[in-house]
Design an enzyme around this catalytic site. Sequence first.
Site, PDB file in Angstrom:
ATOM      1  N   LYS A   1      -7.904  -2.713  -7.741  1.00 14.74           N
ATOM      2  CA  LYS A   1      -8.862  -1.862  -7.019  1.00 14.74           C
ATOM      3  C   LYS A   1      -9.386  -2.565  -5.770  1.00 14.74           C
ATOM      4  O   LYS A   1      -9.403  -1.985  -4.678  1.00 14.74           O
ATOM      5  CB  LYS A   1     -10.041  -1.521  -7.944  1.00 14.74           C
ATOM      6  CG  LYS A   1     -11.226  -0.917  -7.203  1.00 14.74           C
ATOM      7  CD  LYS A   1     -12.378  -0.605  -8.126  1.00 14.74           C
ATOM      8  CE  LYS A   1     -13.337  -1.734  -8.392  1.00 14.74           C
ATOM      9  NZ  LYS A   1     -14.290  -2.046  -7.315  1.00 14.74           N
ATOM     10  N   ASN A   2      -9.832  -3.803  -5.926  1.00 10.02           N
ATOM     11  CA  ASN A   2     -10.499  -4.466  -4.801  1.00 10.02           C
ATOM     12  C   ASN A   2      -9.530  -4.939  -3.724  1.00 10.02           C
ATOM     13  O   ASN A   2      -9.956  -5.453  -2.691  1.00 10.02           O
ATOM     14  CB  ASN A   2     -11.379  -5.610  -5.300  1.00 10.02           C
ATOM     15  CG  ASN A   2     -12.608  -5.068  -6.021  1.00 10.02           C
ATOM     16  OD1 ASN A   2     -12.903  -3.871  -5.928  1.00 10.02           O
ATOM     17  ND2 ASN A   2     -13.314  -5.916  -6.745  1.00 10.02           N
TER      18      ASN A   2
ATOM     19  N   ARG B   1     -19.354   1.562  -1.510  1.00 14.27           N
ATOM     20  CA  ARG B   1     -19.654   0.520  -0.543  1.00 14.27           C
ATOM     21  C   ARG B   1     -18.414  -0.051   0.156  1.00 14.27           C
ATOM     22  O   ARG B   1     -18.446  -0.403   1.341  1.00 14.27           O
ATOM     23  CB  ARG B   1     -20.332  -0.578  -1.368  1.00 14.27           C
ATOM     24  CG  ARG B   1     -20.991  -1.585  -0.653  1.00 14.27           C
ATOM     25  CD  ARG B   1     -21.398  -2.681  -1.598  1.00 14.27           C
ATOM     26  NE  ARG B   1     -21.488  -3.877  -0.802  1.00 14.27           N
ATOM     27  CZ  ARG B   1     -22.501  -4.127   0.006  1.00 14.27           C
ATOM     28  NH1 ARG B   1     -23.526  -3.314   0.051  1.00 14.27           N
ATOM     29  NH2 ARG B   1     -22.496  -5.198   0.745  1.00 14.27           N
TER      30      ARG B   1
ATOM     31  N   CYS C   1     -27.484  -1.390  -3.862  1.00  8.28           N
ATOM     32  CA  CYS C   1     -26.797  -0.650  -4.919  1.00  8.28           C
ATOM     33  C   CYS C   1     -27.289  -1.136  -6.262  1.00  8.28           C
ATOM     34  O   CYS C   1     -28.171  -1.996  -6.337  1.00  8.28           O
ATOM     35  CB  CYS C   1     -25.289  -0.722  -4.767  1.00  8.28           C
ATOM     36  SG  CYS C   1     -24.558  -2.177  -5.445  1.00  8.28           S
TER      37      CYS C   1
ATOM     38  N   ARG D   1     -27.123  -6.668  -1.736  1.00  9.01           N
ATOM     39  CA  ARG D   1     -25.808  -6.698  -1.104  1.00  9.01           C
ATOM     40  C   ARG D   1     -25.868  -6.373   0.390  1.00  9.01           C
ATOM     41  O   ARG D   1     -25.424  -5.319   0.836  1.00  9.01           O
ATOM     42  CB  ARG D   1     -24.843  -5.758  -1.839  1.00  9.01           C
ATOM     43  CG  ARG D   1     -24.743  -6.056  -3.304  1.00  9.01           C
ATOM     44  CD  ARG D   1     -23.729  -5.215  -3.997  1.00  9.01           C
ATOM     45  NE  ARG D   1     -22.365  -5.603  -3.695  1.00  9.01           N
ATOM     46  CZ  ARG D   1     -21.301  -4.932  -4.095  1.00  9.01           C
ATOM     47  NH1 ARG D   1     -21.446  -3.841  -4.796  1.00  9.01           N
ATOM     48  NH2 ARG D   1     -20.097  -5.346  -3.783  1.00  9.01           N
TER      49      ARG D   1
ATOM     50  N   LEU E   1     -23.703 -10.553   7.326  1.00  8.50           N
ATOM     51  CA  LEU E   1     -22.614 -11.466   7.707  1.00  8.50           C
ATOM     52  C   LEU E   1     -21.458 -10.705   8.346  1.00  8.50           C
ATOM     53  O   LEU E   1     -20.788 -11.215   9.247  1.00  8.50           O
ATOM     54  CB  LEU E   1     -22.119 -12.251   6.489  1.00  8.50           C
ATOM     55  CG  LEU E   1     -23.179 -13.070   5.759  1.00  8.50           C
ATOM     56  CD1 LEU E   1     -22.602 -13.751   4.533  1.00  8.50           C
ATOM     57  CD2 LEU E   1     -23.760 -14.122   6.705  1.00  8.50           C
TER      58      LEU E   1
ATOM     59  N   ASP F   1     -17.549 -10.453 -11.627  1.00  5.07           N
ATOM     60  CA  ASP F   1     -17.087  -9.173 -12.177  1.00  5.07           C
ATOM     61  C   ASP F   1     -16.655  -9.291 -13.646  1.00  5.07           C
ATOM     62  O   ASP F   1     -16.427  -8.276 -14.315  1.00  5.07           O
ATOM     63  CB  ASP F   1     -15.915  -8.621 -11.344  1.00  5.07           C
ATOM     64  CG  ASP F   1     -16.323  -8.347  -9.904  1.00  5.07           C
ATOM     65  OD1 ASP F   1     -17.535  -8.286  -9.628  1.00  5.07           O
ATOM     66  OD2 ASP F   1     -15.424  -8.204  -9.053  1.00  5.07           O
TER      67      ASP F   1
ATOM     68  N   ARG G   1     -14.343   4.482 -11.831  1.00  2.00           N
ATOM     69  CA  ARG G   1     -14.137   3.877 -10.508  1.00  2.00           C
ATOM     70  C   ARG G   1     -13.082   2.793 -10.544  1.00  2.00           C
ATOM     71  O   ARG G   1     -12.407   2.556  -9.547  1.00  2.00           O
ATOM     72  CB  ARG G   1     -15.430   3.207 -10.024  1.00  2.00           C
ATOM     73  CG  ARG G   1     -16.613   4.103  -9.985  1.00  2.00           C
ATOM     74  CD  ARG G   1     -17.809   3.330  -9.544  1.00  2.00           C
ATOM     75  NE  ARG G   1     -17.635   3.047  -8.137  1.00  2.00           N
ATOM     76  CZ  ARG G   1     -18.593   3.146  -7.235  1.00  2.00           C
ATOM     77  NH1 ARG G   1     -19.798   3.487  -7.592  1.00  2.00           N
ATOM     78  NH2 ARG G   1     -18.359   2.886  -5.982  1.00  2.00           N
TER      79      ARG G   1
HETATM   80  C1  EPZ Z   1     -16.532  -7.797  -3.488  1.00  2.00           C
HETATM   81  O1  EPZ Z   1     -17.781  -7.266  -3.053  1.00  2.00           O
HETATM   82  C2  EPZ Z   1     -16.081  -6.936  -4.649  1.00  2.00           C
HETATM   83  N1  EPZ Z   1     -15.955  -5.551  -4.233  1.00  2.00           N
HETATM   84  C3  EPZ Z   1     -17.072  -7.035  -5.805  1.00  2.00           C
HETATM   85  O2  EPZ Z   1     -16.522  -6.345  -6.896  1.00  2.00           O
HETATM   86  C4  EPZ Z   1     -17.234  -8.506  -6.198  1.00  2.00           C
HETATM   87  O3  EPZ Z   1     -18.275  -8.594  -7.150  1.00  2.00           O
HETATM   88  C5  EPZ Z   1     -17.586  -9.355  -4.985  1.00  2.00           C
HETATM   89  O4  EPZ Z   1     -16.638  -9.144  -3.906  1.00  2.00           O
HETATM   90  C6  EPZ Z   1     -17.647 -10.839  -5.288  1.00  2.00           C
HETATM   91  O5  EPZ Z   1     -16.424 -11.248  -5.813  1.00  2.00           O
HETATM   92  C7  EPZ Z   1     -14.904  -5.144  -3.563  1.00  2.00           C
HETATM   93  O6  EPZ Z   1     -14.027  -5.923  -3.210  1.00  2.00           O
HETATM   94  C8  EPZ Z   1     -14.812  -3.705  -3.257  1.00  2.00           C
HETATM   95  P1  EPZ Z   1     -19.475 -10.353  -1.208  1.00  2.00           P
HETATM   96  P2  EPZ Z   1     -18.434  -7.734  -1.695  1.00  2.00           P
HETATM   97  O7  EPZ Z   1     -19.651  -9.920   0.190  1.00  2.00           O
HETATM   98  O8  EPZ Z   1     -17.369  -7.983  -0.687  1.00  2.00           O
HETATM   99  C9  EPZ Z   1     -24.029 -11.632  -0.348  1.00  2.00           C
HETATM  100  C10 EPZ Z   1     -16.529  -4.873  -8.758  1.00  2.00           C
HETATM  101  O9  EPZ Z   1     -17.122  -4.803  -9.856  1.00  2.00           O
HETATM  102  N2  EPZ Z   1     -23.814 -11.097   1.011  1.00  2.00           N
HETATM  103  O10 EPZ Z   1     -18.526 -11.474  -1.490  1.00  2.00           O
HETATM  104  O11 EPZ Z   1     -19.500  -6.776  -1.356  1.00  2.00           O
HETATM  105  C11 EPZ Z   1     -24.046 -10.509  -1.404  1.00  2.00           C
HETATM  106  O12 EPZ Z   1     -25.323  -9.935  -1.517  1.00  2.00           O
HETATM  107  C12 EPZ Z   1     -17.260  -5.265  -7.501  1.00  2.00           C
HETATM  108  O13 EPZ Z   1     -15.331  -4.576  -8.622  1.00  2.00           O
HETATM  109  C13 EPZ Z   1     -24.811 -11.207   1.934  1.00  2.00           C
HETATM  110  O14 EPZ Z   1     -25.887 -11.727   1.670  1.00  2.00           O
HETATM  111  O15 EPZ Z   1     -19.087  -9.120  -2.133  1.00  2.00           O
HETATM  112  C14 EPZ Z   1     -23.595 -11.245  -2.637  1.00  2.00           C
HETATM  113  O16 EPZ Z   1     -24.687 -11.899  -3.211  1.00  2.00           O
HETATM  114  C15 EPZ Z   1     -18.711  -5.305  -7.579  1.00  2.00           C
HETATM  115  N3  EPZ Z   1     -24.606 -10.708   3.200  1.00  2.00           N
HETATM  116  C16 EPZ Z   1     -22.641 -12.313  -2.108  1.00  2.00           C
HETATM  117  O17 EPZ Z   1     -22.923 -12.414  -0.709  1.00  2.00           O
HETATM  118  C17 EPZ Z   1     -23.431 -10.148   3.568  1.00  2.00           C
HETATM  119  O18 EPZ Z   1     -23.298  -9.727   4.728  1.00  2.00           O
HETATM  120  C18 EPZ Z   1     -21.170 -12.007  -2.290  1.00  2.00           C
HETATM  121  O19 EPZ Z   1     -20.877 -10.718  -1.789  1.00  2.00           O
HETATM  122  C19 EPZ Z   1     -22.411 -10.036   2.614  1.00  2.00           C
HETATM  123  C20 EPZ Z   1     -22.629 -10.521   1.334  1.00  2.00           C
END
Ligand code: EPZ
Length: 436
Positions: free
Chosen positions: A25-26, A95, A119, A124, A128, A310, A402
Amino acid sequence: MQTRDKLVIHGASPLNGTVGVSGAKNSVLKLMGAAILTDAPIELRNVPQLADVKVMTEVLRHLGAKVTQQDDVMVIESKEINRTEASYELVSKMRASFIVLGALLGRYHEARVSLPGGCSIGKRGVDLHIKGLQALGADIQINQGYVEATAPRLEGRDILLDTPSVGATENIMLAAVLAEGVTVISNAAQEPEIVDLANFLNAIGADISGAGSTEIIINGVRKEDLHGTSYTIMPDRIEAATFMIAAAGTRGNVLLDNIIPGHLNSVIRKLEDVGAEIVLEAPNAIRVIGKEQYEAQNLVTQPYPGFPTDVQAPFMALLSIADGVSIVTETLYENRFKQIGELNRMGAKIHQEGDIAVVTGVPALMGAQVKCSDLRAGAALIIAGLQAEGVTEISELQHIDRGYECIVEKLTQLGASIERVTIDEEPAAQEALPVN
Ligand code: EPZ
């Protein structure tokens, strides 16, 4: 869409047999977004049938792309893109659709994409993503909940991420493919889905190296250099982990096929630490052999290659029946322990203190009526239901839809007693919050 369907599980019987893991999915969601970088047709193979894939299809169609799908093969043609806007209605459903920001900016030099907002699992932010695109030369304004970005010219830059965000790394990569010069992303996310995206982009003519390490180098190419391709999506490592834990938790014996074992090292290690046996049977297949009793283990979620957030909730279902006290620390999301209340309703003994959960193992869980709050909490409840004595009824299945393709069919094939009971009623009043 919210559903009133329920899963009914008669638990406490071992899973046995072979299960094939679906496409990730991701990864697929990002590759679909990336497809709009070129006018040429893109064929994606091993595409899972998921609600999130449907939402991304809607997003691309809304932009003017043609998307067709037969079984697990999807074709995307983007030569008639006539819009550079992704609306709140679409982005708030999922998202991951925020990924079109980088691709639209790279290809069309403008984009108006709704901010995803918070969410159910955490705030989230997307700061960045925005900082990275600004560094490449985009002018970005936030206006009435929308990111409005323009960039007559994008120029390669050195970008250091404060934290290795998956989505920010991906959005910057997509914008940098067609930027002038070299972009270097430092402290980049190292997740396998990033590697899949880079491999796909290189297959359509981009020039990216270093994906999978903390430094990714993108040499900008011209849009004429990009072309079509046929690309097979990587296996879903989180789905694989979910089945591995279910196999162990039910004291079963399951062969997982179509996986990349190297993507699962941290999960394999933790399963071995609790006492399950893992056997590599082929380069793309591993067997999980369950044990009568498991030992408590501490767990800390980390960006890849650490233990995936996850998989935290599904693993907690197993720890809830392990002997002793496990400490689970969630470092990525502030609200990802929503499974705890539901697991406790099934007889687990879990106590939360901020980002730490203390899991005191119990001899067995008992079936109960429970609700999914998000995708992976839902997976945890399915595992708990399979482990538990008696009947478990799980509602709010839209979360599970999902991210788990044919989960009922796959578990049934492994011998589980699981049934989806369809309840035809008018749609419930409130839509679910976006999760992924
Ligand atoms: C991806 O989300 C995945 N989703 C998530 O999977 C997964 O939990 C996550 O990566 C971490 O592995 C998809 O790929 C669609 P991040 P993403 O940006 O890209 C903070 C699932 O269950 N952050 O790596 O949104 C954020 O708040 C889902 O399949 C900022 O602060 O994750 C988090 O604490 C849920 N500012 C951390 O970084 C930003 O601009 C990691 O988020 C971006 C992120």
